[in-house]
Design an enzyme around this catalytic site. Structure first.
Site, PDB file in Angstrom:
ATOM      1  N   ASP A 109     -24.086 -77.270  79.349  1.00 23.33           N
ATOM      2  CA  ASP A 109     -24.873 -76.021  79.268  1.00 23.33           C
ATOM      3  C   ASP A 109     -24.433 -74.658  79.952  1.00 23.33           C
ATOM      4  OD1 ASP A 109     -27.540 -74.666  78.598  1.00 23.33           O
ATOM      5  OD2 ASP A 109     -28.097 -74.839  80.509  1.00 23.33           O
ATOM      6  N   SER A 131     -32.018 -70.224  77.753  1.00 26.84           N
ATOM      7  CA  SER A 131     -31.546 -71.332  76.643  1.00 26.84           C
ATOM      8  C   SER A 131     -32.797 -71.561  75.745  1.00 26.84           C
ATOM      9  CB  SER A 131     -31.031 -72.335  77.085  1.00 26.84           C
ATOM     10  OG  SER A 131     -29.604 -72.235  77.942  1.00 26.84           O
ATOM     11  N   GLN A 177     -25.822 -73.442  70.648  1.00 27.65           N
ATOM     12  CA  GLN A 177     -26.858 -73.093  71.469  1.00 27.65           C
ATOM     13  C   GLN A 177     -27.264 -71.686  70.805  1.00 27.65           C
ATOM     14  OE1 GLN A 177     -27.333 -72.019  75.923  1.00 27.65           O
ATOM     15  NE2 GLN A 177     -27.685 -74.013  76.079  1.00 27.65           N
TER      16      GLN A 177
END
Length: 289
Positions: A206, A230, A280
């Site tokens: 991440d 996110s 993402q």
């Protein structure tokens, strides 16, 4: 950095089992305003892994971040055993905090088997030993930032990152939407299972993804008028790896529009094996001055 930070992360991803399909994980404040998304990803994967036969390995996960997590409270993970087939198993995980879902995640597992193989080549970049470690911000610069951001920049982390093309996040210049970053656990870990390695990599995956979408625009997460979060996260595991050995994270961002940016990543081992891929989409919103 001592192995204390690594041990804390390994422990963070080892959840307490409340019932057959119900788990509880603690939260760790690493200086972010809310719970770090990688923590929730790693814990959700860990919860799913504990409901599958050990001969089945994670090959993909797809998650949506629904709400910001509270760093002061634990998180409960509810796992639904969607299907156990001959070769594949599927799990659905809901992360719950204060009675509300903060993440939905689907995880798929497969019994290892042989098949066709090909992969893209690792980018030609300097070795991690040839890249200077990131230097801390000077105290006079750090003092100008919000307290929470100061803590984020000052907290020791279990992972070390070395950017092939370092960027000044306080004064970002515009540049093409791709970057390469070497990373590894900042200390050795004892022999761990494939499941633990993949949960640790999910945690690290991440970092820097959404930041890649800001590169062409001369902004960063430190810009006072930028809101970033996110929205979802996808990950595919391809080949074995160890997170306490250098891995190259190669990012690109093909598009940004509608206050959202898309980033993709490929993670390579030191010897050039493509071990995982990520994608993402994140919120990247300019606030009014």
């Amino acid at each position: 950095m001592s192995n204390t930070h690594v041990a804390e992360l390994v422990e963070l991803l080892q959840l307490e089992r409340l019932e057959d399909n119900l788990f509880r994980g603690q939260s760790r404040d690493i200086g972010t305003r809310f719970v770090f998304g990688g923590q929730v990803l790693g814990q959700a994967l860990s919860a799913a892994q504990q409901t599958v036969d050990p001969d089945r390995e994670t090959h993909s996960l797809h998650a949506y971040f629904l709400r910001a997590g509270d760093v002061e409270a634990p998180i409960v993970y509810s796992v639904e055993r969607a299907r156990d087939g001959h070769s594949f198993s599927s799990r659905r995980v809901v992360a719950i905090q204060h009675g509300k879902p903060i993440l939905n995640c689907a995880v798929s597992f497969q019994i290892p088997e042989d098949g066709f193989e090909h992969q893209t080549s690792i980018p030609e970049v300097p070795a991690p030993e040839d890249i200077e470690p990131q230097k801390p911000l000077p105290p006079e610069e750090l003092d100008k930032l919000p307290v929470k951001l100061q803590r984020w920049l000052g907290v020791d982390r279990p992972f070390e990152f070395r950017q092939v093309w370092p960027r000044d996040e306080l004064h970002p210049s515009k540049r093409p939407p791709y970057q390469h970053i070497w990373f590894r656990l900042n200390g050795k870990v004892p022999e761990t299972s494939v499941d633990q390695q993949r949960a640790l990599l999910a945690y690290a995956s991440d970092f820097h993804l959404i930041g890649t979408t800001t590169l062409p625009h001369g902004i960063s997460y430190m810009s006072h008028n930028v809101q970033m979060a996110s929205l979802d996260h996808a990950m595919w595991f391809h080949r074995p790896f160890r997170v306490d050995e250098w891995l190259l994270y190669s990012f690109d961002s093909p598009t940004a529009q509608g206050a959202r940016g898309l980033a993709r990543g490929m993670i390579f081992s030191r010897d050039g094996q493509l071990v995982a891929s990520t994608a993402q989409e994140g919120l990247v919103r300019l606030r009014d001055e």
